[in-house]
Design a protein around this motif. Structure first.
Motif, PDB file in Angstrom:
ATOM      1  N   ALA A  58       0.986  -1.165   0.068  1.00 31.17           N
ATOM      2  CA  ALA A  58       0.189   0.045   0.075  1.00 31.17           C
ATOM      3  C   ALA A  58       0.891   1.268  -0.171  1.00 31.17           C
ATOM      4  CB  ALA A  58      -0.976  -0.071   1.122  1.00 31.17           C
ATOM      5  N   SER A  59       1.964   1.340   0.854  1.00 28.72           N
ATOM      6  CA  SER A  59       2.737   2.403   0.954  1.00 28.72           C
ATOM      7  C   SER A  59       3.506   2.576  -0.621  1.00 28.72           C
ATOM      8  CB  SER A  59       3.900   2.195   1.911  1.00 28.72           C
ATOM      9  OG  SER A  59       3.243   2.252   3.140  1.00 28.72           O
ATOM     10  N   ALA A  60       3.973   1.541  -1.034  1.00 24.64           N
ATOM     11  CA  ALA A  60       4.749   1.557  -2.353  1.00 24.64           C
ATOM     12  C   ALA A  60       3.802   2.114  -3.389  1.00 24.64           C
ATOM     13  CB  ALA A  60       5.462   0.381  -2.767  1.00 24.64           C
ATOM     14  N   VAL A  69      -4.148   2.278 -10.519  1.00 26.51           N
ATOM     15  CA  VAL A  69      -3.693   2.076  -9.165  1.00 26.51           C
ATOM     16  C   VAL A  69      -4.580   2.940  -8.026  1.00 26.51           C
ATOM     17  CG1 VAL A  69      -1.937   3.066  -7.455  1.00 26.51           C
ATOM     18  CG2 VAL A  69      -1.376   2.145  -9.709  1.00 26.51           C
ATOM     19  N   GLU A  70      -5.034   4.126  -8.676  1.00 22.44           N
ATOM     20  CA  GLU A  70      -6.315   4.944  -8.156  1.00 22.44           C
ATOM     21  C   GLU A  70      -7.419   3.806  -7.634  1.00 22.44           C
ATOM     22  OE1 GLU A  70      -7.004   8.803  -9.013  1.00 22.44           O
ATOM     23  OE2 GLU A  70      -4.916   9.169  -9.668  1.00 22.44           O
ATOM     24  N   ALA A  71      -7.756   3.118  -8.772  1.00 25.39           N
ATOM     25  CA  ALA A  71      -9.226   2.350  -8.359  1.00 25.39           C
ATOM     26  C   ALA A  71      -8.870   1.088  -7.667  1.00 25.39           C
ATOM     27  CB  ALA A  71      -9.520   1.849  -9.848  1.00 25.39           C
ATOM     28  N   ALA A  72      -7.621   0.677  -7.630  1.00 22.41           N
ATOM     29  CA  ALA A  72      -7.436  -0.619  -6.528  1.00 22.41           C
ATOM     30  C   ALA A  72      -7.309   0.169  -5.144  1.00 22.41           C
ATOM     31  CB  ALA A  72      -6.152  -1.021  -6.816  1.00 22.41           C
ATOM     32  N   LEU A  73      -6.797   1.296  -5.122  1.00 24.64           N
ATOM     33  CA  LEU A  73      -6.676   1.886  -3.701  1.00 24.64           C
ATOM     34  C   LEU A  73      -8.014   2.071  -3.155  1.00 24.64           C
ATOM     35  CD1 LEU A  73      -3.514   4.140  -3.996  1.00 24.64           C
ATOM     36  CD2 LEU A  73      -3.395   2.068  -2.690  1.00 24.64           C
ATOM     37  N   GLN A  88      -6.386   2.598   5.750  1.00 22.61           N
ATOM     38  CA  GLN A  88      -5.651   3.707   6.257  1.00 22.61           C
ATOM     39  C   GLN A  88      -4.332   3.837   5.417  1.00 22.61           C
ATOM     40  OE1 GLN A  88      -5.308   4.707  10.500  1.00 22.61           O
ATOM     41  NE2 GLN A  88      -6.474   2.833  10.709  1.00 22.61           N
ATOM     42  N   GLY A  89      -3.684   2.806   5.004  1.00 22.99           N
ATOM     43  CA  GLY A  89      -2.396   2.869   4.426  1.00 22.99           C
ATOM     44  C   GLY A  89      -2.819   3.295   2.943  1.00 22.99           C
ATOM     45  N   CYS A  90      -3.764   2.781   2.400  1.00 23.17           N
ATOM     46  CA  CYS A  90      -4.138   2.688   1.135  1.00 23.17           C
ATOM     47  C   CYS A  90      -4.843   4.373   0.992  1.00 23.17           C
ATOM     48  CB  CYS A  90      -5.455   1.836   0.484  1.00 23.17           C
ATOM     49  SG  CYS A  90      -4.814   0.166   0.423  1.00 23.17           S
ATOM     50  N   ALA A  91      -5.441   4.660   2.144  1.00 24.52           N
ATOM     51  CA  ALA A  91      -5.869   6.284   2.010  1.00 24.52           C
ATOM     52  C   ALA A  91      -4.712   6.948   1.892  1.00 24.52           C
ATOM     53  CB  ALA A  91      -6.508   6.422   3.195  1.00 24.52           C
ATOM     54  N   GLU A  92      -3.736   6.921   2.739  1.00 23.97           N
ATOM     55  CA  GLU A  92      -2.270   7.711   2.685  1.00 23.97           C
ATOM     56  C   GLU A  92      -1.603   7.596   1.385  1.00 23.97           C
ATOM     57  OE1 GLU A  92       1.988   7.770   4.989  1.00 23.97           O
ATOM     58  OE2 GLU A  92       0.350   6.632   6.012  1.00 23.97           O
ATOM     59  N   SER A  93      -1.596   6.390   0.438  1.00 25.42           N
ATOM     60  CA  SER A  93      -1.222   6.552  -0.474  1.00 25.42           C
ATOM     61  C   SER A  93      -1.851   7.180  -1.565  1.00 25.42           C
ATOM     62  CB  SER A  93      -0.948   5.043  -1.312  1.00 25.42           C
ATOM     63  OG  SER A  93       0.255   4.208  -0.415  1.00 25.42           O
ATOM     64  N   LEU A  94      -3.268   6.958  -1.648  1.00 28.50           N
ATOM     65  CA  LEU A  94      -4.154   7.836  -2.687  1.00 28.50           C
ATOM     66  C   LEU A  94      -3.999   9.266  -2.378  1.00 28.50           C
ATOM     67  CD1 LEU A  94      -6.274   7.439  -4.699  1.00 28.50           C
ATOM     68  CD2 LEU A  94      -7.975   7.259  -2.972  1.00 28.50           C
ATOM     69  N   ALA A 116     -10.074   6.790   7.202  1.00 25.15           N
ATOM     70  CA  ALA A 116      -9.470   6.952   5.790  1.00 25.15           C
ATOM     71  C   ALA A 116      -9.553   8.278   5.572  1.00 25.15           C
ATOM     72  CB  ALA A 116     -10.272   6.317   4.888  1.00 25.15           C
ATOM     73  N   LYS A 117     -10.708   8.926   5.892  1.00 28.24           N
ATOM     74  CA  LYS A 117     -11.104  10.501   5.642  1.00 28.24           C
ATOM     75  C   LYS A 117      -9.998  11.138   6.278  1.00 28.24           C
ATOM     76  CE  LYS A 117     -14.590  14.071   5.847  1.00 28.24           C
ATOM     77  NZ  LYS A 117     -15.984  14.256   6.135  1.00 28.24           N
ATOM     78  N   GLU A 118      -9.652  10.943   7.565  1.00 25.87           N
ATOM     79  CA  GLU A 118      -8.679  11.687   8.447  1.00 25.87           C
ATOM     80  C   GLU A 118      -7.423  11.736   7.669  1.00 25.87           C
ATOM     81  OE1 GLU A 118      -8.598  10.237  12.515  1.00 25.87           O
ATOM     82  OE2 GLU A 118     -10.838  10.736  12.559  1.00 25.87           O
ATOM     83  N   GLU A 119      -7.049  10.443   7.224  1.00 27.62           N
ATOM     84  CA  GLU A 119      -5.632  10.188   6.441  1.00 27.62           C
ATOM     85  C   GLU A 119      -5.569  11.146   5.234  1.00 27.62           C
ATOM     86  OE1 GLU A 119      -2.895   8.861   7.085  1.00 27.62           O
ATOM     87  OE2 GLU A 119      -3.585   7.848   8.947  1.00 27.62           O
TER      88      GLU A 119
END
Length: 137
Positions: A58-60, A69-73, A88-94, A116-119
């Motif tokens: 998720a971070s990568a 990528v965006e759709a997968a996140l 949360q990790g996916c939200a951070e990357s997105l 996720a919204k907070e991230e």
């Protein structure tokens, strides 16, 4: 095949060089970004994958971009009910992708909730506040 070959347990009969490899296979410069994205997405969507591997994947994904990528996140964030560690990790990357690319998905931004919204709002607030809806400022 695991993306993070260094971290998987090895049998006694496996080559010592494989055990002391320099790191995750996805950092190999020989792997094109499109293939890297597919491998990382498969990992975050694999219910049998280890949590630490999914977090790393998720971070990568933040350093890649594009609709795939965006759709997968977004799928992973929804699947994690907007609050799991992976969500949360996916939200951070997105949010990182959106800040770098200078755009957001307004429909999904409005759908975001919980951790996720907070991230997303936290990262965009620091890196690209102009992308946040006026009502959030």
């Amino acid at each position: 095949m695991r993306l993070f070959g260094k971290e998987r347990p090895r049998g006694a009969d496996e080559d010592l060089a494989a055990v002391s490899s320099p790191g995750p296979m996805w950092i190999d410069p020989e792997i094109p970004d499109e293939e890297r994205a597919v491998l990382l997405v498969r990992l975050i969507e694999d219910p049998t994958a280890r949590e630490d591997e999914q977090d790393d994947a998720a971070s990568a994904l933040e350093y890649l971009s594009g609709p795939f990528v965006e759709a997968a996140l977004i799928r992973a964030i929804r699947a994690g009910d907007f609050r799991s560690d992976l969500a949360q990790g996916c939200a951070e990357s997105l949010a990182g992708i959106w800040a770098r690319e200078g755009h957001v998905d307004p429909a999904f931004l409005a759908e975001l909730r919980s951790l996720a919204k907070e991230e997303v709002f936290g990262i965009l607030g620091v890196r690209a506040p102009h992308l946040l809806p006026p009502s959030s400022l």
